[in-house]
Motif scaffolding. Structure first.
Motif, PDB file in Angstrom:
ATOM      1  N   MET A  43     -11.618   3.117   9.072  1.00  0.00           N
ATOM      2  CA  MET A  43     -10.304   3.991   8.691  1.00  0.00           C
ATOM      3  C   MET A  43      -9.164   3.401   9.062  1.00  0.00           C
ATOM      4  SD  MET A  43     -12.009   7.620   9.069  1.00  0.00           S
ATOM      5  CE  MET A  43     -10.830   8.577   8.452  1.00  0.00           C
ATOM      6  N   LEU A  44      -9.020   2.946  10.261  1.00  0.00           N
ATOM      7  CA  LEU A  44      -7.871   2.401  10.627  1.00  0.00           C
ATOM      8  C   LEU A  44      -7.421   1.062  10.015  1.00  0.00           C
ATOM      9  CD1 LEU A  44      -8.415   2.830  14.700  1.00  0.00           C
ATOM     10  CD2 LEU A  44      -7.178   4.455  13.230  1.00  0.00           C
ATOM     11  N   MET A  45      -8.610   0.267   9.743  1.00  0.00           N
ATOM     12  CA  MET A  45      -8.200  -0.950   8.843  1.00  0.00           C
ATOM     13  C   MET A  45      -7.812  -0.605   7.390  1.00  0.00           C
ATOM     14  SD  MET A  45      -7.966  -4.310   8.932  1.00  0.00           S
ATOM     15  CE  MET A  45      -9.198  -4.967  10.013  1.00  0.00           C
ATOM     16  N   SER A  46      -8.215   0.535   6.849  1.00  0.00           N
ATOM     17  CA  SER A  46      -7.596   0.950   5.540  1.00  0.00           C
ATOM     18  C   SER A  46      -6.141   1.396   5.772  1.00  0.00           C
ATOM     19  CB  SER A  46      -8.412   2.228   5.096  1.00  0.00           C
ATOM     20  OG  SER A  46      -8.370   3.185   5.599  1.00  0.00           O
ATOM     21  N   VAL A  47      -5.929   2.010   6.703  1.00  0.00           N
ATOM     22  CA  VAL A  47      -4.451   2.506   7.102  1.00  0.00           C
ATOM     23  C   VAL A  47      -3.709   1.331   7.197  1.00  0.00           C
ATOM     24  CG1 VAL A  47      -2.755   3.593   8.769  1.00  0.00           C
ATOM     25  CG2 VAL A  47      -4.826   4.726   8.086  1.00  0.00           C
ATOM     26  N   LEU A  48      -3.876   0.147   8.067  1.00  0.00           N
ATOM     27  CA  LEU A  48      -3.101  -1.070   8.465  1.00  0.00           C
ATOM     28  C   LEU A  48      -3.187  -1.708   6.787  1.00  0.00           C
ATOM     29  CD1 LEU A  48      -2.148  -2.864  10.271  1.00  0.00           C
ATOM     30  CD2 LEU A  48      -4.182  -4.076  10.278  1.00  0.00           C
ATOM     31  N   ASN A  49      -4.224  -1.858   6.209  1.00  0.00           N
ATOM     32  CA  ASN A  49      -3.893  -2.603   4.918  1.00  0.00           C
ATOM     33  C   ASN A  49      -3.118  -1.877   3.973  1.00  0.00           C
ATOM     34  OD1 ASN A  49      -5.700  -4.531   5.668  1.00  0.00           O
ATOM     35  ND2 ASN A  49      -7.849  -3.470   4.808  1.00  0.00           N
ATOM     36  N   CYS A  50      -3.232  -0.666   3.891  1.00  0.00           N
ATOM     37  CA  CYS A  50      -2.353   0.141   3.030  1.00  0.00           C
ATOM     38  C   CYS A  50      -0.922  -0.287   3.381  1.00  0.00           C
ATOM     39  CB  CYS A  50      -2.730   1.754   3.067  1.00  0.00           C
ATOM     40  SG  CYS A  50      -1.760   2.732   2.072  1.00  0.00           S
ATOM     41  N   LEU A  51      -0.610  -0.104   4.763  1.00  0.00           N
ATOM     42  CA  LEU A  51       0.678  -0.109   5.222  1.00  0.00           C
ATOM     43  C   LEU A  51       1.294  -1.682   4.749  1.00  0.00           C
ATOM     44  CD1 LEU A  51       3.042   0.633   6.862  1.00  0.00           C
ATOM     45  CD2 LEU A  51       1.891   0.127   8.949  1.00  0.00           C
ATOM     46  N   PHE A  52       0.318  -2.548   5.056  1.00  0.00           N
ATOM     47  CA  PHE A  52       0.676  -3.980   5.025  1.00  0.00           C
ATOM     48  C   PHE A  52       1.149  -4.010   3.421  1.00  0.00           C
ATOM     49  CE2 PHE A  52       0.355  -8.425   4.132  1.00  0.00           C
ATOM     50  CZ  PHE A  52       1.224  -8.832   4.748  1.00  0.00           C
ATOM     51  N   ASP A  53       0.270  -3.629   2.608  1.00  0.00           N
ATOM     52  CA  ASP A  53       0.322  -3.992   1.011  1.00  0.00           C
ATOM     53  C   ASP A  53       1.512  -3.055   0.578  1.00  0.00           C
ATOM     54  OD1 ASP A  53      -1.783  -5.479   1.195  1.00  0.00           O
ATOM     55  OD2 ASP A  53      -3.040  -3.853   0.278  1.00  0.00           O
ATOM     56  N   SER A  54       1.969  -2.055   1.061  1.00  0.00           N
ATOM     57  CA  SER A  54       3.072  -1.245   0.696  1.00  0.00           C
ATOM     58  C   SER A  54       4.143  -1.754   1.465  1.00  0.00           C
ATOM     59  CB  SER A  54       3.014   0.354   1.231  1.00  0.00           C
ATOM     60  OG  SER A  54       1.840   1.152   0.917  1.00  0.00           O
ATOM     61  N   LEU A  55       4.355  -2.253   2.536  1.00  0.00           N
ATOM     62  CA  LEU A  55       5.550  -2.929   2.834  1.00  0.00           C
ATOM     63  C   LEU A  55       5.897  -4.122   2.063  1.00  0.00           C
ATOM     64  CD1 LEU A  55       5.277  -2.636   6.661  1.00  0.00           C
ATOM     65  CD2 LEU A  55       6.806  -1.612   5.172  1.00  0.00           C
ATOM     66  N   SER A  56       4.640  -4.867   1.881  1.00  0.00           N
ATOM     67  CA  SER A  56       4.891  -6.199   1.201  1.00  0.00           C
ATOM     68  C   SER A  56       5.305  -5.762  -0.478  1.00  0.00           C
ATOM     69  CB  SER A  56       3.412  -6.695   0.873  1.00  0.00           C
ATOM     70  OG  SER A  56       3.452  -8.051   0.192  1.00  0.00           O
ATOM     71  N   HIS A  57       5.066  -4.723  -1.067  1.00  0.00           N
ATOM     72  CA  HIS A  57       5.799  -4.475  -2.218  1.00  0.00           C
ATOM     73  C   HIS A  57       7.226  -4.054  -2.019  1.00  0.00           C
ATOM     74  CE1 HIS A  57       6.121  -3.142  -6.332  1.00  0.00           C
ATOM     75  NE2 HIS A  57       6.616  -2.008  -5.724  1.00  0.00           N
ATOM     76  N   ILE A  58       7.431  -3.308  -1.194  1.00  0.00           N
ATOM     77  CA  ILE A  58       8.923  -2.980  -0.947  1.00  0.00           C
ATOM     78  C   ILE A  58       9.700  -3.966  -0.288  1.00  0.00           C
ATOM     79  CG2 ILE A  58       8.458  -0.494  -0.829  1.00  0.00           C
ATOM     80  CD1 ILE A  58       9.624  -0.567   2.023  1.00  0.00           C
ATOM     81  N   LEU A  59       9.225  -4.898   0.259  1.00  0.00           N
ATOM     82  CA  LEU A  59       9.969  -6.180   0.939  1.00  0.00           C
ATOM     83  C   LEU A  59       9.755  -7.375   0.127  1.00  0.00           C
ATOM     84  CD1 LEU A  59       8.890  -5.680   4.661  1.00  0.00           C
ATOM     85  CD2 LEU A  59      11.032  -4.835   3.487  1.00  0.00           C
ATOM     86  N   ARG A  60       9.328  -7.183  -1.246  1.00  0.00           N
ATOM     87  CA  ARG A  60       9.228  -7.942  -2.388  1.00  0.00           C
ATOM     88  C   ARG A  60       8.382  -9.386  -1.691  1.00  0.00           C
ATOM     89  NH1 ARG A  60      15.340  -7.873  -3.697  1.00  0.00           N
ATOM     90  NH2 ARG A  60      15.151  -5.735  -5.061  1.00  0.00           N
ATOM     91  N   LYS A  61       7.078  -9.027  -1.415  1.00  0.00           N
ATOM     92  CA  LYS A  61       6.255  -9.888  -0.657  1.00  0.00           C
ATOM     93  C   LYS A  61       6.876 -10.740   0.549  1.00  0.00           C
ATOM     94  CE  LYS A  61       3.339  -9.944  -4.849  1.00  0.00           C
ATOM     95  NZ  LYS A  61       2.885  -8.756  -4.506  1.00  0.00           N
ATOM     96  N   ASN A  62       7.804 -10.337   1.085  1.00  0.00           N
ATOM     97  CA  ASN A  62       8.526 -11.084   1.917  1.00  0.00           C
ATOM     98  C   ASN A  62       8.409 -10.272   3.419  1.00  0.00           C
ATOM     99  OD1 ASN A  62      10.023 -13.283   3.499  1.00  0.00           O
ATOM    100  ND2 ASN A  62      11.878 -12.588   2.826  1.00  0.00           N
TER     101      ASN A  62
END
Length: 191
Positions: A92-111
């Motif tokens: 469950m914690l890993m799913s939060v981390l992955n969601c956070l990372f992927d969402s940030l990756s999108h808004i930061l344009r994969k940077n």
């Protein structure tokens, strides 16, 4: 061990924080008022965790430190941490981390790096708020988070309408979470 500490709870996440490659805090949210209540305690905890995890060879890692389950990921010059209790489900914690990372990756344009995060801090806080509310996991699908945040990558800004929609969506989601909690309590009583 106290049996009350093993009861199921919706309050899964104790803290989320992002540190730079020197261990300096860039973003943090603590959800349990008893879990490192002062700023000094929080910074000491973060520094201790950073010192024990920043030399890891892999991108994703699980650690059990100071009686906590810590899931973390590194990206260029950032370390992203999700903290739960020692009994918390790591997946469950890993799913939060992955969601956070992927969402940030999108808004930061994969940077996903320090400078880009600092330039888009308001979007990062909105992403965290869409994923976790008061320690309760609300969303684990990055596409849903991005849609709810309504972050416009093309002009890199948040509109007043998207902030108002964010607040409306949070209220509606809180209602759904409370209903789910009532159902969970009802079923646990009926067992």
């Amino acid at each position: 061990m106290d049996s009350s500490s093993l009861e199921a709870s919706l309050y899964t996440v104790k803290a989320v924080f992002i540190l730079d490659n020197d261990g300096n805090r860039l973003l943090s949210k603590y959800y349990d008022p008893e879990f490192y209540p002062s700023m000094k305690d929080q910074r000491n905890f973060e520094k201790n965790i950073f010192n024990k995890t920043h030399k890891a060879d892999t991108l994703d890692e699980i650690a059990f430190l100071e009686g906590m389950t810590i899931i973390y990921k590194s990206s260029i010059d950032l370390f992203i941490y999700v903290v739960g209790s020692a009994q918390e489900n790591e997946l469950m914690l890993m799913s939060v981390l992955n969601c956070l990372f992927d969402s940030l990756s999108h808004i930061l344009r994969k940077n996903v790096e320090r400078r880009s995060l600092l330039d888009n801090m308001e979007g990062a806080f909105l992403v965290v708020d869409e994923i976790i509310d008061g320690g309760v996991i609300l969303e684990s699908d990055p596409q849903q988070v991005i849609q709810k945040v309504n972050y416009r990558v093309d002009d890199n800004s948040l509109s007043e309408q998207s902030v108002a929609q964010h607040i409306t969506d949070k209220l509606a989601l809180t209602s759904v979470v409370l209903q789910s909690a009532k159902e969970q309590i009802k079923w646990s009583i009926l067992k």
